[in-house]
Write a protein that holds these residues in place. Structure first.
Motif, PDB file in Angstrom:
ATOM      1  N   SER A  59      -4.386  45.481  23.647  1.00 21.42           N
ATOM      2  CA  SER A  59      -5.087  46.761  23.721  1.00 21.42           C
ATOM      3  C   SER A  59      -4.516  47.573  24.880  1.00 21.42           C
ATOM      4  O   SER A  59      -3.826  47.043  25.755  1.00 21.42           O
ATOM      5  CB  SER A  59      -6.589  46.551  23.915  1.00 21.42           C
ATOM      6  N   THR A  65      -5.992  50.696  27.516  1.00 22.68           N
ATOM      7  CA  THR A  65      -7.110  51.521  27.963  1.00 22.68           C
ATOM      8  C   THR A  65      -6.541  52.662  28.789  1.00 22.68           C
ATOM      9  O   THR A  65      -5.834  52.425  29.768  1.00 22.68           O
ATOM     10  CB  THR A  65      -8.090  50.690  28.815  1.00 22.68           C
ATOM     11  N   GLU A  83      -9.481  54.113  24.098  1.00 23.58           N
ATOM     12  CA  GLU A  83      -8.977  52.785  23.740  1.00 23.58           C
ATOM     13  C   GLU A  83      -7.980  52.865  22.595  1.00 23.58           C
ATOM     14  O   GLU A  83      -8.189  53.611  21.628  1.00 23.58           O
ATOM     15  CB  GLU A  83     -10.129  51.864  23.311  1.00 23.58           C
ATOM     16  N   ASP A  94     -17.413  53.434  29.921  1.00 23.38           N
ATOM     17  CA  ASP A  94     -17.226  52.258  30.770  1.00 23.38           C
ATOM     18  C   ASP A  94     -18.618  51.785  31.188  1.00 23.38           C
ATOM     19  O   ASP A  94     -19.094  52.089  32.272  1.00 23.38           O
ATOM     20  CB  ASP A  94     -16.362  52.628  31.983  1.00 23.38           C
TER      21      ASP A  94
END
Length: 159
Positions: free
Chosen positions: A103, A105, A127, A148
């Motif tokens: 992933s 971020t 994301e 977040d």
């Protein structure tokens, strides 16, 4: 990413499959090159790749990237992001399997005042995920804005 390298990527963490730092450097280079093509922009890469290979069946990696400084246009934004990879439990045909996941971020900042940007509803990070598409090659997917919730990224700044 070439198909043979991607096949190796999806085997990370499987029994009998221990990879070296050199292998992980190749995976990260290819993932970042694909991400560069996905967003259509160049970026800088931190030379310090964090890599935990202590347990070959559960390796972790992390590397920071950030946008290139461009000509002054107002309004303008810049970004920094962290690419991460590790083993996660993924549901496959009703069963949970441990698979290597990747992933990214991303955090946006106003270039002039260096403040973190967020949506009015509080989402303050974007994301992305590199997703397996067998038999097709894997691809980056934008999963959208997220909040977040645990304050994990509160200290991320643009400097």
């Amino acid at each position: 990413m070439n198909i043979e390298l991607e096949k190796q990527l999806w085997k990370i963490g499987k029994k009998g499959r221990a990879y070296t730092r050199k292998h992980f450097n190749s995976f990260v280079e290819a993932l970042l090159e694909d991400f560069k093509q996905f967003i259509g922009r160049d970026f800088q890469v931190d030379p310090d790749l964090y890599l935990d290979l202590e347990n070959p069946e559960s390796p972790n990696l992390c590397v920071w990237i950030w946008s290139e400084e461009e000509v002054e246009y107002l309004p303008s934004n810049v970004w920094t992001a962290v690419l991460g990879g590790g083993i996660a439990g993924i549901e496959v045909n009703g069963e949970v399997e441990d698979q290597f996941t990747v992933s990214l971020t991303m955090f946006l900042f106003d270039k002039k005042n260096k403040e973190r940007m967020s949506l009015e509803s509080g989402e303050n990070l974007i994301e992305f995920s590199f997703q397996r598409r067998e038999p097709e090659p894997g691809e980056w997917v934008n999963l959208g804005w997220y909040r977040d919730e645990w304050g994990e990224w509160d200290d991320v700044l643009w400097e």
